[in-house]
Design a protein around this motif. Structure first.
Motif, short mmCIF file in Angstrom:
data_model
loop_
_atom_site.label_atom_id
_atom_site.label_comp_id
_atom_site.label_asym_id
_atom_site.label_seq_id
_atom_site.Cartn_x
_atom_site.Cartn_y
_atom_site.Cartn_z
N ASP A 340 0.74 -1.31 0.26
CA ASP A 340 0.07 -0.48 -0.36
C ASP A 340 0.85 1.13 -0.18
N VAL A 341 1.76 1.26 0.85
CA VAL A 341 3.36 3.01 1.14
C VAL A 341 3.48 2.60 -0.37
N LEU A 342 4.01 1.26 -1.12
CA LEU A 342 4.55 1.52 -2.24
C LEU A 342 3.76 2.28 -3.13
N CYS A 343 2.65 1.60 -3.58
CA CYS A 343 1.23 2.48 -4.31
C CYS A 343 1.44 3.48 -4.21
N LYS A 344 0.99 4.18 -3.02
CA LYS A 344 0.97 5.73 -2.47
C LYS A 344 1.78 6.56 -3.02
N GLU A 345 3.40 6.21 -3.07
CA GLU A 345 3.43 7.05 -2.99
C GLU A 345 4.52 7.11 -5.88
N TYR A 346 4.14 5.77 -5.54
CA TYR A 346 3.93 5.41 -7.30
C TYR A 346 2.54 6.44 -7.69
N THR A 347 2.01 6.58 -7.10
CA THR A 347 0.89 7.36 -8.07
C THR A 347 0.85 8.97 -7.72
N ARG A 348 1.56 9.13 -6.02
CA ARG A 348 2.49 10.80 -5.90
C ARG A 348 3.61 11.16 -7.27
N GLN A 349 4.11 10.14 -7.09
CA GLN A 349 5.46 10.25 -8.12
C GLN A 349 4.45 10.27 -9.56
N MET A 350 4.27 9.26 -10.09
CA MET A 350 4.15 9.99 -11.61
C MET A 350 2.67 11.09 -11.60
N ASN A 351 2.37 11.58 -11.33
CA ASN A 351 1.33 13.03 -11.03
C ASN A 351 2.32 13.78 -10.86
N LYS A 352 3.78 13.77 -10.59
CA LYS A 352 4.45 15.08 -10.53
C LYS A 352 4.61 15.05 -11.91
N PHE A 353 5.39 14.09 -12.44
CA PHE A 353 5.89 13.86 -13.17
C PHE A 353 5.34 14.22 -15.63
#
Length: 508
Positions: A340-353
């Motif tokens: 869950d923690v990895l997936c939330k951060e991946y979501t944030r990173q992708m939208n940041k790009f």
């Protein structure tokens, strides 16, 4: 080969100038690194796509990727045929912590999985008189490799410029479609002393065609069952009554299984093929063979479903006077446990790009149908397998049209976009200790619950102690015992490994 990042002949090292350095994530470094290597990654992508190779035979993919990183010089340490698996590889870069009695025994470590095997009979050539079916990348594994290669390069460049200690790995994981390459790598120790394992898989566009990716995905537990029927051969015209038709036994079983499908849960799947139905029409077949893929939401439901199928095989054999041998002992793919923690951060990173990404999406996150050996990995360490979406004109994975879509420029560009998000996620794991601990805590809580459930299912009467875990490891994965005793793997990881390798948690 050692699984950690201590000094070896095949591992390149840099020394961190400041052991506790923490920098903000360098977005531009990620973008520039992927841009710099874009054309070379593209060449790798199309070499793999144009030369589809079946599971365990991925020599061109293996050599192409290794050749490229070796051409970059000493900046990357390349190990071909890693872990004694012919078409696996390990490419890595490491920055060691500065000498300190308080330093961790190993630097933080992240693995990017790269898949590259193709599917059979997915490319159709020739006319109606001479149709030829060939392998093709109908599941887009060339794009998985491209995304992971891009992420690996970008993360390593960012890590070097940050000066933070860490180990970044690109792991070649062959035979995902058939054979469970990651299970072999898991047993060989490839995932020991690793903080996270990340990757992403392509699929068709969803109803929101502006959506690029979804973090949370799920998969079914899956295994293969092979049934071999034996009868008695006879002349089909002169004396068929003297025979016992093994093909009839198989067909009866197949019809029984087809009838069983009416009572399957929506999450369950049974698919099969006849691999031997006899050799000549004028001979009563004395041998017949079928292979089935069975899928269910979890390991218990999977085994229950397999037992029902065995009853169908036995009934078909009994009705025709034949015998049957069932191979139900093949290692299963376990359902994916997305961290869950990895997936939330991946979501944030992708939208940041600026790549529109959601944490979950209906039909992607909550309705699994596929299976993957990444599921087994996810029981051993924090892991995820995000989904990203490509234009395929409505075609789904494992079809010839999806194979065509996986070879488009647009699909490749989307894989590189995913590479940015994966790189950002991995960098966060490597350089942010509180975040890394949060990832680990989430994993251990989930796996502990699943292990307790598995023990109850198997009537495991003992409490979960180090001694009981060691006893189970002795019977299934003895190579892990020294690592467990030295506390290089946690109890949760050990129990996850036992589940992922199909250990029965019985009373001891």
């Amino acid at each position: 080969m050692p699984a950690d990042c201590e000094k070896t002949e095949t591992t390149l090292h840099f020394l961190a100038t400041t052991s506790n350095m923490r920098v903000d994530f360098p977005d531009q470094i990620i973008v520039d690194a992927i841009g710099k290597h874009r054309e070379n990654i593209k060449n790798i992508n199309y070499t793999i796509w144009n030369n589809p190779e079946l599971a365990g035979q991925e020599k061109t993919a293996h050599d192409t990727i290794c050749d490229y990183f070796e051409s970059l010089g000493q900046d990357y340490a390349v190990t071909r045929h890693a872990y004694n698996i012919d078409t696996s590889f390990l490419i890595q870069g490491t920055i060691l912590p500065s000498p300190s009695r308080f330093a961790s025994p190993r630097p933080p470590t992240v693995i990017f999985n790269a898949e590259y095997d193709a599917l059979p009979n997915m490319k159709i050539e020739g006319g109606t008189d001479s149709i030829e079916r060939k392998p093709a990348h109908a599941c887009g594994h060339n794009l998985i490799s491209s995304a992971s290669i891009a992420a690996f390069i970008a993360c390593w460049e960012a890590l070097k410029q940050s000066g933070s200690p860490g180990c970044v790995r690109l792991l070649g994981t062959p035979a995902e479609e058939r054979g469970g390459g990651k299970l072999s790598l898991l047993k060989a120790g490839a995932y020991i002393d690793v903080d996270a394992c990340v990757m992403a898989h392509p699929g068709p566009l969803v109803s929101d065609d502006s959506l690029k990716s979804c973090a949370i995905t799920s998969s079914l537990a899956s295994k293969r069952i092979v049934a071999g029927f034996s009868g008695v051969a006879a002349h089909a015209g002169l004396a068929p009554w003297e025979g016992r038709n093994a093909l009839d036994a198989l067909v009866n079983s197949y019809v029984s299984i087809a009838t069983l499908r009416q009572q399957l849960l929506p999450s369950q799947r049974i698919n099969g093929i006849i691999t031997n139905g006899g050799k000549a029409t004028n001979i009563i077949p004395d041998q017949a063979r079928a292979e089935f893929s069975v899928r269910a939401e979890n390991r218990k439901d999977l085994e229950d479903l397999c037992q029902k199928m065995i009853h169908c095989f036995e009934a078909g054999a009994m009705a025709t006077g034949c015998s049957v041998q069932v191979d139900n002992n093949r290692a299963a793919y376990w359902n994916l446990v997305s961290n869950d923690v990895l997936c939330k951060e991946y979501t944030r990173q992708m939208n940041k790009f600026d790549s529109k990404t959601v944490y979950s999406y209906p039909g992607v996150s909550d309705m699994p149908g596929a299976a993957t050996d990444q599921g087994n990995v996810s029981y051993f360490l924090p892991a995820m397998e995000a989904a990203f979406f490509i234009e395929s004109n409505g075609a789904v994975n494992h079809t010839p049209k999806f194979a065509d879509a996986a070879g488009t420029e647009d699909a490749f560009n989307r894989a590189l976009e995913v590479g940015k998000g994966l790189a950002g996620l991995a960098f966060e794991v490597l350089t942010n200790q509180p975040f890394r601990q949060e990832v680990k805590k989430s994993f251990e809580q989930v796996i502990l619950t699943k292990a307790e459930d598995q023990m109850r299912i198997n009537s495991f009467n003992s409490s979960i102690t180090r001694a009981s875990i060691e006893s189970l490891l002795l019977s299934s994965m003895p190579t892990l015992i020294p690592l467990y005793k030295e506390e290089k793997i946690s109890s949760e990881q050990a129990m996850g490994a036992l589940m992922a390798t199909d250990t029965n948690f019985r009373s001891i």
